[in-house]
Design a protein around this motif. Structure first.
Motif, PDB file in Angstrom:
ATOM      1  N   ASN A  14       0.837  -1.197   0.000  1.00  0.00           N
ATOM      2  CA  ASN A  14       0.000   0.000   0.000  1.00  0.00           C
ATOM      3  C   ASN A  14       0.880   1.257   0.000  1.00  0.00           C
ATOM      4  O   ASN A  14       1.911   1.297   0.669  1.00  0.00           O
ATOM      5  N   ILE A  15       0.418   2.245  -0.753  1.00  0.00           N
ATOM      6  CA  ILE A  15       1.120   3.526  -0.794  1.00  0.00           C
ATOM      7  C   ILE A  15       0.137   4.587  -0.336  1.00  0.00           C
ATOM      8  O   ILE A  15      -0.992   4.664  -0.828  1.00  0.00           O
ATOM      9  N   VAL A  16       0.597   5.403   0.656  1.00  0.00           N
ATOM     10  CA  VAL A  16      -0.286   6.420   1.228  1.00  0.00           C
ATOM     11  C   VAL A  16       0.473   7.739   1.257  1.00  0.00           C
ATOM     12  O   VAL A  16       1.664   7.774   1.589  1.00  0.00           O
ATOM     13  N   THR A  17      -0.226   8.821   0.928  1.00  0.00           N
ATOM     14  CA  THR A  17       0.364  10.160   1.054  1.00  0.00           C
ATOM     15  C   THR A  17      -0.090  10.709   2.391  1.00  0.00           C
ATOM     16  O   THR A  17      -1.296  10.779   2.686  1.00  0.00           O
ATOM     17  N   ILE A  18       0.902  11.083   3.244  1.00  0.00           N
ATOM     18  CA  ILE A  18       0.571  11.605   4.571  1.00  0.00           C
ATOM     19  C   ILE A  18       1.076  13.021   4.700  1.00  0.00           C
ATOM     20  O   ILE A  18       1.925  13.473   3.909  1.00  0.00           O
ATOM     21  N   ASN A  19       0.578  13.726   5.714  1.00  0.00           N
ATOM     22  CA  ASN A  19       0.972  15.106   5.947  1.00  0.00           C
ATOM     23  C   ASN A  19       1.417  15.202   7.402  1.00  0.00           C
ATOM     24  O   ASN A  19       0.637  14.942   8.311  1.00  0.00           O
ATOM     25  N   VAL A  20       2.688  15.580   7.583  1.00  0.00           N
ATOM     26  CA  VAL A  20       3.214  15.763   8.934  1.00  0.00           C
ATOM     27  C   VAL A  20       3.675  17.207   9.039  1.00  0.00           C
ATOM     28  O   VAL A  20       4.602  17.631   8.336  1.00  0.00           O
ATOM     29  N   ASN A  21       2.985  17.974   9.859  1.00  0.00           N
ATOM     30  CA  ASN A  21       3.277  19.388  10.098  1.00  0.00           C
ATOM     31  C   ASN A  21       3.374  20.177   8.791  1.00  0.00           C
ATOM     32  O   ASN A  21       4.284  20.972   8.578  1.00  0.00           O
ATOM     33  N   GLY A  22       2.428  19.881   7.887  1.00  0.00           N
ATOM     34  CA  GLY A  22       2.337  20.619   6.634  1.00  0.00           C
ATOM     35  C   GLY A  22       3.209  20.082   5.525  1.00  0.00           C
ATOM     36  O   GLY A  22       3.187  20.613   4.416  1.00  0.00           O
ATOM     37  N   VAL A  23       3.998  19.058   5.746  1.00  0.00           N
ATOM     38  CA  VAL A  23       4.871  18.490   4.716  1.00  0.00           C
ATOM     39  C   VAL A  23       4.308  17.141   4.328  1.00  0.00           C
ATOM     40  O   VAL A  23       3.970  16.323   5.187  1.00  0.00           O
ATOM     41  N   GLU A  24       4.195  16.907   3.016  1.00  0.00           N
ATOM     42  CA  GLU A  24       3.651  15.636   2.535  1.00  0.00           C
ATOM     43  C   GLU A  24       4.765  14.616   2.338  1.00  0.00           C
ATOM     44  O   GLU A  24       5.860  14.940   1.874  1.00  0.00           O
ATOM     45  N   TYR A  25       4.408  13.358   2.697  1.00  0.00           N
ATOM     46  CA  TYR A  25       5.341  12.239   2.532  1.00  0.00           C
ATOM     47  C   TYR A  25       4.564  11.080   1.950  1.00  0.00           C
ATOM     48  O   TYR A  25       3.362  10.942   2.165  1.00  0.00           O
ATOM     49  N   LYS A  26       5.271  10.243   1.197  1.00  0.00           N
ATOM     50  CA  LYS A  26       4.646   9.027   0.669  1.00  0.00           C
ATOM     51  C   LYS A  26       5.149   7.861   1.513  1.00  0.00           C
ATOM     52  O   LYS A  26       6.346   7.681   1.690  1.00  0.00           O
ATOM     53  N   LEU A  27       4.193   7.070   2.029  1.00  0.00           N
ATOM     54  CA  LEU A  27       4.535   5.878   2.829  1.00  0.00           C
ATOM     55  C   LEU A  27       4.183   4.633   2.039  1.00  0.00           C
ATOM     56  O   LEU A  27       3.139   4.570   1.398  1.00  0.00           O
ATOM     57  N   LYS A  28       5.053   3.637   2.112  1.00  0.00           N
ATOM     58  CA  LYS A  28       4.767   2.336   1.522  1.00  0.00           C
ATOM     59  C   LYS A  28       4.814   1.320   2.649  1.00  0.00           C
ATOM     60  O   LYS A  28       5.707   1.349   3.489  1.00  0.00           O
ATOM     61  N   GLY A  29       3.860   0.407   2.642  1.00  0.00           N
ATOM     62  CA  GLY A  29       3.872  -0.627   3.680  1.00  0.00           C
ATOM     63  C   GLY A  29       2.906  -1.752   3.374  1.00  0.00           C
ATOM     64  O   GLY A  29       1.999  -1.616   2.553  1.00  0.00           O
ATOM     65  N   GLU A  30       3.155  -2.862   4.036  1.00  0.00           N
ATOM     66  CA  GLU A  30       2.279  -4.040   3.900  1.00  0.00           C
ATOM     67  C   GLU A  30       0.979  -3.844   4.674  1.00  0.00           C
ATOM     68  O   GLU A  30      -0.024  -4.487   4.385  1.00  0.00           O
ATOM     69  N   GLU A  31       1.023  -2.936   5.642  1.00  0.00           N
ATOM     70  CA  GLU A  31      -0.149  -2.705   6.479  1.00  0.00           C
ATOM     71  C   GLU A  31      -1.234  -1.989   5.678  1.00  0.00           C
ATOM     72  O   GLU A  31      -0.990  -1.438   4.615  1.00  0.00           O
ATOM     73  N   SER A  32      -2.432  -1.960   6.265  1.00  0.00           N
ATOM     74  CA  SER A  32      -3.560  -1.320   5.568  1.00  0.00           C
ATOM     75  C   SER A  32      -3.355   0.197   5.510  1.00  0.00           C
ATOM     76  O   SER A  32      -2.585   0.768   6.295  1.00  0.00           O
ATOM     77  N   LYS A  33      -4.072   0.838   4.596  1.00  0.00           N
ATOM     78  CA  LYS A  33      -3.983   2.302   4.457  1.00  0.00           C
ATOM     79  C   LYS A  33      -4.442   2.974   5.742  1.00  0.00           C
ATOM     80  O   LYS A  33      -3.866   3.979   6.157  1.00  0.00           O
ATOM     81  N   GLU A  34      -5.483   2.414   6.380  1.00  0.00           N
ATOM     82  CA  GLU A  34      -6.000   2.992   7.626  1.00  0.00           C
ATOM     83  C   GLU A  34      -4.914   2.982   8.707  1.00  0.00           C
ATOM     84  O   GLU A  34      -4.736   3.949   9.455  1.00  0.00           O
ATOM     85  N   TYR A  35      -4.208   1.877   8.784  1.00  0.00           N
ATOM     86  CA  TYR A  35      -3.146   1.754   9.784  1.00  0.00           C
ATOM     87  C   TYR A  35      -2.036   2.779   9.501  1.00  0.00           C
ATOM     88  O   TYR A  35      -1.597   3.499  10.401  1.00  0.00           O
ATOM     89  N   LEU A  36      -1.583   2.863   8.260  1.00  0.00           N
ATOM     90  CA  LEU A  36      -0.517   3.809   7.905  1.00  0.00           C
ATOM     91  C   LEU A  36      -0.954   5.251   8.182  1.00  0.00           C
ATOM     92  O   LEU A  36      -0.173   6.049   8.708  1.00  0.00           O
ATOM     93  N   ASN A  37      -2.201   5.588   7.856  1.00  0.00           N
ATOM     94  CA  ASN A  37      -2.716   6.938   8.125  1.00  0.00           C
ATOM     95  C   ASN A  37      -2.793   7.215   9.626  1.00  0.00           C
ATOM     96  O   ASN A  37      -2.494   8.330  10.072  1.00  0.00           O
ATOM     97  N   SER A  38      -3.183   6.219  10.429  1.00  0.00           N
ATOM     98  CA  SER A  38      -3.285   6.443  11.882  1.00  0.00           C
ATOM     99  C   SER A  38      -1.902   6.665  12.496  1.00  0.00           C
ATOM    100  O   SER A  38      -1.729   7.506  13.380  1.00  0.00           O
ATOM    101  N   ILE A  39      -0.893   5.948  12.003  1.00  0.00           N
ATOM    102  CA  ILE A  39       0.476   6.134  12.497  1.00  0.00           C
ATOM    103  C   ILE A  39       0.963   7.541  12.110  1.00  0.00           C
ATOM    104  O   ILE A  39       1.546   8.260  12.929  1.00  0.00           O
ATOM    105  N   ALA A  40       0.729   7.939  10.868  1.00  0.00           N
ATOM    106  CA  ALA A  40       1.148   9.275  10.405  1.00  0.00           C
ATOM    107  C   ALA A  40       0.455  10.358  11.223  1.00  0.00           C
ATOM    108  O   ALA A  40       1.087  11.358  11.606  1.00  0.00           O
ATOM    109  N   LYS A  41      -0.822  10.182  11.551  1.00  0.00           N
ATOM    110  CA  LYS A  41      -1.558  11.175  12.345  1.00  0.00           C
ATOM    111  C   LYS A  41      -0.969  11.267  13.751  1.00  0.00           C
ATOM    112  O   LYS A  41      -0.822  12.361  14.300  1.00  0.00           O
ATOM    113  N   GLU A  42      -0.595  10.121  14.324  1.00  0.00           N
ATOM    114  CA  GLU A  42       0.002  10.128  15.660  1.00  0.00           C
ATOM    115  C   GLU A  42       1.331  10.897  15.642  1.00  0.00           C
ATOM    116  O   GLU A  42       1.586  11.724  16.522  1.00  0.00           O
TER     117      GLU A  42
END
Length: 172
Positions: free
Chosen positions: A2-30
């Motif tokens: 899975n590839i997810v675009t996340i935003n950390v303090n206004g900067v966008e990053y692309k995350l790749k992982g075996e985990e679900s998109k929901e999981y990757l987004n929740s980690i990025a939000k934390e």
């Protein structure tokens, strides 16, 4: 993957992982929430400094969790050892119970045999007592007869003495 675009303090990053998109987004939000919280508490921190401090905090937490995990594994190992010891002790106690039950059966059999022997002796004693009682009665009857005979002998002696005296008186 899975590839997810996340935003950390206004900067966008692309995350790749075996985990679900929901999981990757929740980690990025934390991570985003923690960085914003650190920067709000200390306005002199940059995004880079906050990220470093957050990484240090997470590494610290990870090491502590690994230590906790190791301690838990040791506790589990100790518990497993204790459980095995208790199982072994339980098996030994079961064997002792079986041994005691076998001894108990042997004792019961001996007790039954002894009770049978006692009963046999009691029968012999009763028969012997009957014989003794019967013999005692016979003895008593014989003793009575002896007394009667003694009495009769005395009477005869007395009569004999009188007859001898009478005879002497007639002869003289």
């Amino acid at each position: 993957m899975n590839i997810v675009t996340i935003n950390v303090n206004g900067v966008e990053y692309k995350l790749k992982g075996e985990e679900s998109k929901e999981y990757l987004n929740s980690i990025a939000k934390e991570v985003d929430d923690k960085i914003k919280e650190m920067m709000a508490l200390n306005t002199n921190l940059t995004l880079h400094s906050s990220s470093i401090l957050l990484a240090i905090n997470y590494c610290d937490q990870l090491h502590k969790l690994e230590n906790d995990k190791e301690n838990l594994n040791n506790s589990i190992e100790n518990c497993n050892f204790k459980i095995q010891s208790l199982i072994d002790e339980n098996n030994e106690l079961k064997e002792r119970i079986i041994h005691i039950e076998n001894e108990n059966c042997e004792i019961k059999l001996k007790n039954e045999n002894l009770e049978e022997e006692i009963e046999a002796y009691n029968i012999v004693l009763k028969d012997g007592n009957k014989d003794l009682f019967s013999n005692n009665n016979e003895i008593e009857e014989l003793e009575k007869e002896i007394e009667l005979l003694k009495h009769t002998v005395r009477k005869i002696k007395d009569e004999n003495f009188e007859l001898q005296n009478k005879l002497k008186g007639k002869i003289s």
